[in-house]
Design a protein around this motif. Structure first.
Motif, PDB file in Angstrom:
ATOM      1  N   GLY A   1       0.835  -1.214   0.000  1.00 40.70           N
ATOM      2  CA  GLY A   1       0.000   0.000   0.000  1.00 40.70           C
ATOM      3  C   GLY A   1       0.856   1.245   0.000  1.00 40.70           C
TER       4      GLY A   1
ATOM      5  N   TRP B   1       0.116 -12.293  -4.779  1.00 40.88           N
ATOM      6  CA  TRP B   1      -0.921 -12.294  -5.814  1.00 40.88           C
ATOM      7  C   TRP B   1      -1.822 -11.074  -5.678  1.00 40.88           C
ATOM      8  CZ3 TRP B   1      -1.088 -15.032 -10.120  1.00 40.88           C
ATOM      9  CH2 TRP B   1      -0.270 -16.172 -10.195  1.00 40.88           C
TER      10      TRP B   1
ATOM     11  N   ASP C   1      -1.616   1.380  14.282  1.00 39.79           N
ATOM     12  CA  ASP C   1      -1.164   2.780  14.405  1.00 39.79           C
ATOM     13  C   ASP C   1      -1.835   3.689  13.375  1.00 39.79           C
ATOM     14  OD1 ASP C   1       0.519   1.455  16.100  1.00 39.79           O
ATOM     15  OD2 ASP C   1       2.388   2.174  15.218  1.00 39.79           O
TER      16      ASP C   1
ATOM     17  N   ALA D   1       5.889   6.425  12.958  1.00 35.91           N
ATOM     18  CA  ALA D   1       5.183   7.712  13.036  1.00 35.91           C
ATOM     19  C   ALA D   1       4.417   7.733  14.353  1.00 35.91           C
ATOM     20  CB  ALA D   1       4.231   7.840  11.864  1.00 35.91           C
TER      21      ALA D   1
ATOM     22  N   GLY E   1       1.870 -14.164  -0.606  1.00 40.38           N
ATOM     23  CA  GLY E   1       1.971 -14.871  -1.878  1.00 40.38           C
ATOM     24  C   GLY E   1       2.247 -13.923  -3.036  1.00 40.38           C
TER      25      GLY E   1
ATOM     26  N   GLY F   1      -5.971 -12.382  -3.776  1.00 39.04           N
ATOM     27  CA  GLY F   1      -5.340 -11.122  -4.198  1.00 39.04           C
ATOM     28  C   GLY F   1      -6.184  -9.889  -3.992  1.00 39.04           C
TER      29      GLY F   1
ATOM     30  N   GLY G   1       6.739  -5.260   5.576  1.00 40.85           N
ATOM     31  CA  GLY G   1       5.511  -5.636   6.280  1.00 40.85           C
ATOM     32  C   GLY G   1       5.009  -7.029   5.931  1.00 40.85           C
ATOM     33  N   THR G   2       3.715  -7.221   6.057  1.00 39.40           N
ATOM     34  CA  THR G   2       3.101  -8.516   5.720  1.00 39.40           C
ATOM     35  C   THR G   2       3.287  -8.807   4.236  1.00 39.40           C
ATOM     36  OG1 THR G   2       1.377  -7.946   7.327  1.00 39.40           O
ATOM     37  CG2 THR G   2       1.006  -9.891   5.979  1.00 39.40           C
ATOM     38  N   THR G   3       3.324  -7.757   3.432  1.00 45.22           N
ATOM     39  CA  THR G   3       3.456  -7.964   1.987  1.00 45.22           C
ATOM     40  C   THR G   3       4.687  -8.822   1.676  1.00 45.22           C
ATOM     41  OG1 THR G   3       2.510  -5.755   1.701  1.00 45.22           O
ATOM     42  CG2 THR G   3       3.464  -6.786  -0.247  1.00 45.22           C
TER      43      THR G   3
ATOM     44  N   ASN H   1       2.145  -4.531  12.874  1.00 42.08           N
ATOM     45  CA  ASN H   1       0.876  -3.933  12.436  1.00 42.08           C
ATOM     46  C   ASN H   1      -0.087  -3.870  13.618  1.00 42.08           C
ATOM     47  OD1 ASN H   1       2.271  -4.196  10.094  1.00 42.08           O
ATOM     48  ND2 ASN H   1       0.698  -5.314   8.966  1.00 42.08           N
TER      49      ASN H   1
ATOM     50  N   GLU I   1       9.217   3.706   7.991  1.00 46.17           N
ATOM     51  CA  GLU I   1       8.860   2.347   8.393  1.00 46.17           C
ATOM     52  C   GLU I   1       9.258   2.139   9.856  1.00 46.17           C
ATOM     53  OE1 GLU I   1       7.251  -0.500   7.363  1.00 46.17           O
ATOM     54  OE2 GLU I   1       7.919  -1.219   9.331  1.00 46.17           O
ATOM     55  N   LYS I   2       8.303   1.577  10.612  1.00 48.84           N
ATOM     56  CA  LYS I   2       8.524   1.372  12.044  1.00 48.84           C
ATOM     57  C   LYS I   2       9.511   0.232  12.347  1.00 48.84           C
ATOM     58  CE  LYS I   2       5.111  -0.262  15.468  1.00 48.84           C
ATOM     59  NZ  LYS I   2       3.640  -0.451  15.537  1.00 48.84           N
TER      60      LYS I   2
ATOM     61  N   ASN J   1      -4.149  -1.954   4.029  1.00 45.54           N
ATOM     62  CA  ASN J   1      -5.197  -2.342   4.968  1.00 45.54           C
ATOM     63  C   ASN J   1      -5.559  -1.253   5.972  1.00 45.54           C
ATOM     64  OD1 ASN J   1      -5.185  -4.709   3.610  1.00 45.54           O
ATOM     65  ND2 ASN J   1      -4.204  -5.910   5.225  1.00 45.54           N
TER      66      ASN J   1
ATOM     67  N   THR K   1      -6.562  -8.143  -1.357  1.00 42.54           N
ATOM     68  CA  THR K   1      -5.984  -7.054  -0.550  1.00 42.54           C
ATOM     69  C   THR K   1      -4.833  -6.387  -1.303  1.00 42.54           C
ATOM     70  OG1 THR K   1      -4.552  -8.549   0.728  1.00 42.54           O
ATOM     71  CG2 THR K   1      -6.674  -8.011   1.671  1.00 42.54           C
ATOM     72  N   LEU K   2      -3.961  -7.197  -1.918  1.00 44.31           N
ATOM     73  CA  LEU K   2      -2.807  -6.571  -2.591  1.00 44.31           C
ATOM     74  C   LEU K   2      -3.202  -5.856  -3.884  1.00 44.31           C
ATOM     75  CD1 LEU K   2      -0.005  -9.242  -2.020  1.00 44.31           C
ATOM     76  CD2 LEU K   2      -0.225  -6.991  -0.948  1.00 44.31           C
TER      77      LEU K   2
HETATM   78  C1  LIG Z   1       1.333 -15.781   4.338  1.00 45.97           C
HETATM   79  C2  LIG Z   1       0.477 -14.690   3.728  1.00 45.97           C
HETATM   80  C3  LIG Z   1       0.168 -14.745   2.377  1.00 45.97           C
HETATM   81  C4  LIG Z   1      -0.613 -13.737   1.805  1.00 45.97           C
HETATM   82  N1  LIG Z   1      -0.823 -13.769   0.460  1.00 45.97           N
HETATM   83  C5  LIG Z   1      -1.546 -12.785  -0.123  1.00 45.97           C
HETATM   84  C6  LIG Z   1      -1.704 -12.739  -1.526  1.00 45.97           C
HETATM   85  O1  LIG Z   1      -1.132 -13.547  -2.278  1.00 45.97           O
HETATM   86  N2  LIG Z   1      -2.495 -11.755  -2.035  1.00 45.97           N
HETATM   87  C7  LIG Z   1      -3.096 -10.804  -1.239  1.00 45.97           C
HETATM   88  O2  LIG Z   1      -3.806  -9.941  -1.768  1.00 45.97           O
HETATM   89  N3  LIG Z   1      -2.907 -10.792   0.083  1.00 45.97           N
HETATM   90  C8  LIG Z   1      -2.126 -11.743   0.665  1.00 45.97           C
HETATM   91  N4  LIG Z   1      -1.906 -11.707   2.002  1.00 45.97           N
HETATM   92  C9  LIG Z   1      -2.384 -10.537   2.764  1.00 45.97           C
HETATM   93  C10 LIG Z   1      -1.486  -9.333   2.429  1.00 45.97           C
HETATM   94  O3  LIG Z   1      -0.143  -9.712   2.597  1.00 45.97           O
HETATM   95  C11 LIG Z   1      -1.786  -8.105   3.291  1.00 45.97           C
HETATM   96  O4  LIG Z   1      -3.159  -7.842   3.251  1.00 45.97           O
HETATM   97  C12 LIG Z   1      -1.025  -6.904   2.718  1.00 45.97           C
HETATM   98  O5  LIG Z   1       0.353  -7.212   2.653  1.00 45.97           O
HETATM   99  C13 LIG Z   1      -1.214  -5.651   3.530  1.00 45.97           C
HETATM  100  O6  LIG Z   1      -0.444  -4.639   2.926  1.00 45.97           O
HETATM  101  P1  LIG Z   1      -0.224  -3.263   3.655  1.00 45.97           P
HETATM  102  O7  LIG Z   1       0.601  -2.414   2.783  1.00 45.97           O
HETATM  103  O8  LIG Z   1      -1.530  -2.744   4.117  1.00 45.97           O
HETATM  104  O9  LIG Z   1       0.546  -3.652   5.008  1.00 45.97           O
HETATM  105  P2  LIG Z   1       1.972  -4.298   5.270  1.00 45.97           P
HETATM  106  O10 LIG Z   1       2.528  -4.949   4.081  1.00 45.97           O
HETATM  107  O11 LIG Z   1       1.847  -5.132   6.487  1.00 45.97           O
HETATM  108  O12 LIG Z   1       2.875  -3.040   5.600  1.00 45.97           O
HETATM  109  C14 LIG Z   1       2.584  -2.209   6.693  1.00 45.97           C
HETATM  110  C15 LIG Z   1       3.879  -1.663   7.263  1.00 45.97           C
HETATM  111  O13 LIG Z   1       3.578  -0.552   8.118  1.00 45.97           O
HETATM  112  C16 LIG Z   1       4.507  -0.574   9.186  1.00 45.97           C
HETATM  113  N5  LIG Z   1       4.023   0.250  10.297  1.00 45.97           N
HETATM  114  C17 LIG Z   1       3.081  -0.045  11.233  1.00 45.97           C
HETATM  115  N6  LIG Z   1       2.917   1.001  12.074  1.00 45.97           N
HETATM  116  C18 LIG Z   1       3.768   1.974  11.663  1.00 45.97           C
HETATM  117  C19 LIG Z   1       4.075   3.280  12.122  1.00 45.97           C
HETATM  118  N7  LIG Z   1       3.483   3.815  13.222  1.00 45.97           N
HETATM  119  N8  LIG Z   1       5.016   4.000  11.480  1.00 45.97           N
HETATM  120  C20 LIG Z   1       5.669   3.485  10.393  1.00 45.97           C
HETATM  121  N9  LIG Z   1       5.412   2.236   9.914  1.00 45.97           N
HETATM  122  C21 LIG Z   1       4.467   1.507  10.533  1.00 45.97           C
HETATM  123  C22 LIG Z   1       4.613  -2.056   9.504  1.00 45.97           C
HETATM  124  O14 LIG Z   1       5.795  -2.325  10.269  1.00 45.97           O
HETATM  125  C23 LIG Z   1       4.635  -2.678   8.114  1.00 45.97           C
HETATM  126  O15 LIG Z   1       5.952  -2.820   7.630  1.00 45.97           O
HETATM  127  C24 LIG Z   1      -1.113 -12.681   2.608  1.00 45.97           C
HETATM  128  C25 LIG Z   1      -0.800 -12.627   3.962  1.00 45.97           C
HETATM  129  C26 LIG Z   1      -0.001 -13.619   4.528  1.00 45.97           C
HETATM  130  C27 LIG Z   1       0.341 -13.523   5.982  1.00 45.97           C
END
Ligand SMILES: Cc1cc2nc3c(=O)[nH]c(=O)nc-3n(C[C@H](O)[C@H](O)[C@H](O)COP(=O)(O)OP(=O)(O)OC[C@H]3O[C@@H](n4cnc5c(N)ncnc54)[C@H](O)[C@@H]3O)c2cc1C
Length: 580
Positions: free
Chosen positions: A16, A50, A301, A233, A48, A547, A42-44, A298, A35-36, A533, A549-550
């Motif tokens: 995201g 996708w 915050d 942050a 997978g 996929g 992160g979870t990304t 996560n 990045e914290k 998210n 969420t991504l």
């Molecule tokens: C094993 C697994 C497989 C998956 N496969 C898929 C898939 O194939 N397709 C799909 O769509 N979804 C998949 N998902 C779900 C998907 O990974 C998540 O929904 C998605 O990565 C979320 O993205 P994001 O950018 O919101 O958060 P994240 O990728 O989690 O990034 C958020 C970041 O924000 C940071 N953060 C938190 N608080 C603060 C703060 N105060 N200041 C600065 N940084 C902060 C965190 O440390 C983290 O690094 C999967 C999840 C798992 C666990």
């Protein structure tokens, strides 16, 4: 306090955040990513990789061409009352353009999902393929020294730290002891990985979500984005009504980042925020009865920061999280990894039962549907848990959760209590605390159905998605007509307990179609955007396809950056490519 100036501050470095950061940098904005965690991704980085992106250019190039009304109608049927046409349309219109932008201008490349069906094949306008893409493998060396800042894949989902791609590659690993071509493939992969470990102390052939983050981070760094790790942050800055930056807690002390165009909140939702989980997840009355597989940083915050500026967290999702069955894997340091069961449930020869020894759902359905089935089957107040059960042949061929297939040894997983084993089904039931008579009856009934190929109870194997999750070649070699069903025949038998978990959360800050955070009057808060998210999911707690969420994380990040660039009172804005 030191002060730093930029145009855009992105908080969080998952898909995201980085989608917005890379796009904004290409549109001429000066971007900082905070990045914290000690590493970005992160979870990304564990995922997978996708992305649900209907009408994407790779599908079109393969001749899969569909009007926007097809995926739109699928979503309308799936989401019912919760369908938000404005955001769905914005997403579907932008998705192909986002893909075109990244593959033409950045290090991110895609592989197609042209044979990957939507989850719910019986819903009108579901697709048999062409609506998803995955990040292509990426050479970690392109990150240079910053490879050290890339979060590695979740160890329990790898082989000695080596990621394994879904599809053909995974099939080679399952068949390594049965087929010479697969053994050859696996040997080459393991040797190349061993060489990487010797030279770089980590794998360099990055796959799946790790490849997505690595290619986004490389693109960001190459476009001049300043990615800062260990910089959580702490609070947002305001300039009148406008959000104008944030205060970061850095290893060198507090830093005020002033962002002239705005701030994107992309902190990955609230999977580890007990307070919010308690409020939004009915199966987690204290917040602790939910073991998300998402990144531990996560902690909600972004949602809290957004609320301080007047943002509203939606509470009306069908499910506030992307549910998944998770097992708790003991680690040497006394902690537990949260292992999401995404792969083996649909393979022939596995059933899921409650402690009553009864099946409760179609095991080959998506992780989210599996959990909804479990939640519906359990009486209110009962702990949310079930057992995945298989026989020895299944165990050695596919593995069970974090317990890997042959030739990896089972004994460490039995010794640490993760994997339960019984010589007979009755023995296994006793070890697990399952009703033994009921389990034997369930297996007897299931075995008969597996041989006939028809799941009379839960219709396993009847949708294209089920069949993709199954193993047709393996089943047909044994004369089993259904690719998702095989009998549990010869002991020892095995089980792993699964509990309620998720891949991330759905409920987030309400936004409009530009990803602008909305206030209590549904008006955009100037300078504040939400991504990944932290943005309330456009799927509203439904899970129509892999996929989801991504895909939106990438698209709304791209849209947010364009919206910001258009507001910029500088020449860069005039030159910006409009997404409209
Ligand atoms: C094993 C697994 C497989 C998956 N496969 C898929 C898939 O194939 N397709 C799909 O769509 N979804 C998949 N998902 C779900 C998907 O990974 C998540 O929904 C998605 O990565 C979320 O993205 P994001 O950018 O919101 O958060 P994240 O990728 O989690 O990034 C958020 C970041 O924000 C940071 N953060 C938190 N608080 C603060 C703060 N105060 N200041 C600065 N940084 C902060 C965190 O440390 C983290 O690094 C999967 C999840 C798992 C666990």
């Amino acid at each position: 306090m030191s002060v730093v100036q930029c145009d855009l501050l992105v908080i969080g470095s998952g898909a995201g955040g980085l989608s917005a950061a890379v796009t904004a940098a290409h549109l001429g904005l000066k971007v900082i990513v905070a990045e914290k965690d000690a590493q970005f991704g992160g979870t990304t980085a564990w995922s997978g990789g996708w992305m649900w992106l209907p009408r994407n250019p790779l599908a079109v190039e393969a001749g899969i061409v569909e009007p926007i009304d097809e995926p739109l109608s699928y979503l309308r049927h799936e989401l019912g009352d919760r369908f938000d046409e404005a955001r769905a349309r914005a997403f579907l219109e932008a998705a192909p353009r986002m893909v075109e932008f990244f593959r033409s201008n950045t290090a991110l490349r895609f592989i197609d999902g042209n044979a990957i069906p939507d989850f719910h094949g019986r819903t009108p306008h579901a697709s048999l393929g062409g609506r998803s893409l995955c990040a292509a493998p990426f050479d970690g060396r392109r990150l240079g020294a910053r490879i050290a800042d890339l979060k590695p894949p979740l160890p329990e989902t790898t082989l000695w730290g080596m990621g394994i791609a879904s599809g053909a590659e995974l099939r080679h690993f399952f068949n390594a002891l049965r087929k010479p071509a697969s053994l050859w493939y696996v040997t080459q992969r393991v040797l190349a990985h061993a060489k990487d470990l010797l030279l770089h102390r980590r794998g360099m052939r990055l796959l799946n979500g790790n490849a997505l983050i690595a290619s986004l981070a490389a693109s960001a760094l190459e476009a001049g984005v300043d990615i800062r790790t260990r910089c959580p942050a702490r609070r947002l800055l305001r300039d009148g009504e406008r959000v104008s930056g944030a205060v970061l807690a850095t290893p060198e002390g507090a830093v005020e980042v002033q962002a002239s165009c705005g701030v994107v909140l992309a902190c990955g939702g609230f999977p580890h925020d007990d307070l919010r989980k308690r409020t939004l997840l009915p199966h987690a009355p204290t917040g602790k009865e939910h073991w998300s597989a998402a990144s531990r940083g996560n902690t909600g915050d972004g949602l809290r920061l957004g609320e301080t500026a007047g943002g509203q967290v939606a509470t009306d999702a069908l499910q506030a999280a992307a549910l998944a069955p998770v097992s708790l894997v003991p680690r040497a340091d006394g902690s537990f990894a949260h292992f999401p069961h995404l792969i083996e449930r649909g393979k022939p020869g596995l059933i899921a039962v409650t402690r009553r020894g009864q099946r409760f759902t179609n095991e080959a359905d998506s992780y989210h549907d599996f959990m909804q089935g479990l939640l519906a089957a359990l009486p209110a107040g009962e702990p949310v848990q079930a057992w995945l059960v298989c026989d020895h042949a299944f165990m050695r061929h596919y593995g069970l959760g974090a317990a890997k297939p042959a030739p990896m040894p089972l004994s460490p997983m039995i010794a640490n209590g993760y994997l339960k084993r019984g010589r007979t089904l009755a023995d296994l039931a006793k070890v697990c605390g399952i009703d033994g008579d009921a389990l034997q009856k369930t297996v007897q009934r299931y075995n008969a159905q597996a041989l006939s190929g028809k799941d009379e109870d839960f219709s396993k194997g009847e949708t294209p998605y089920n069949r993709m999750q199954g193993d047709a070649p393996f089943a047909s070699e044994r004369g089993w007509p259904n690719p998702c069903m095989g009998p549990l025949q010869r002991g020892p038998f095995y089980a792993v307990k699964v509990v309620a978990g998720s891949l991330g959360t759905f409920a987030g800050l309400k936004t409009n179609a530009h990803a602008q955070v909305l206030d209590a009057q549904d008006q955009p808060i100037a300078g504040l955007y939400a991504g990944g998210n932290d943005m309330n999911s456009m799927m509203a707690g439904h899970y129509p396809s892999g996929g989801i969420t991504l895909g939106p994380a990438m698209v709304f990040g791209w849209l947010a950056a364009h919206h910001m660039a258009e507001q910029m009172p500088t020449p860069a804005a005039a030159d910006a490519v409009s997404p409209d």
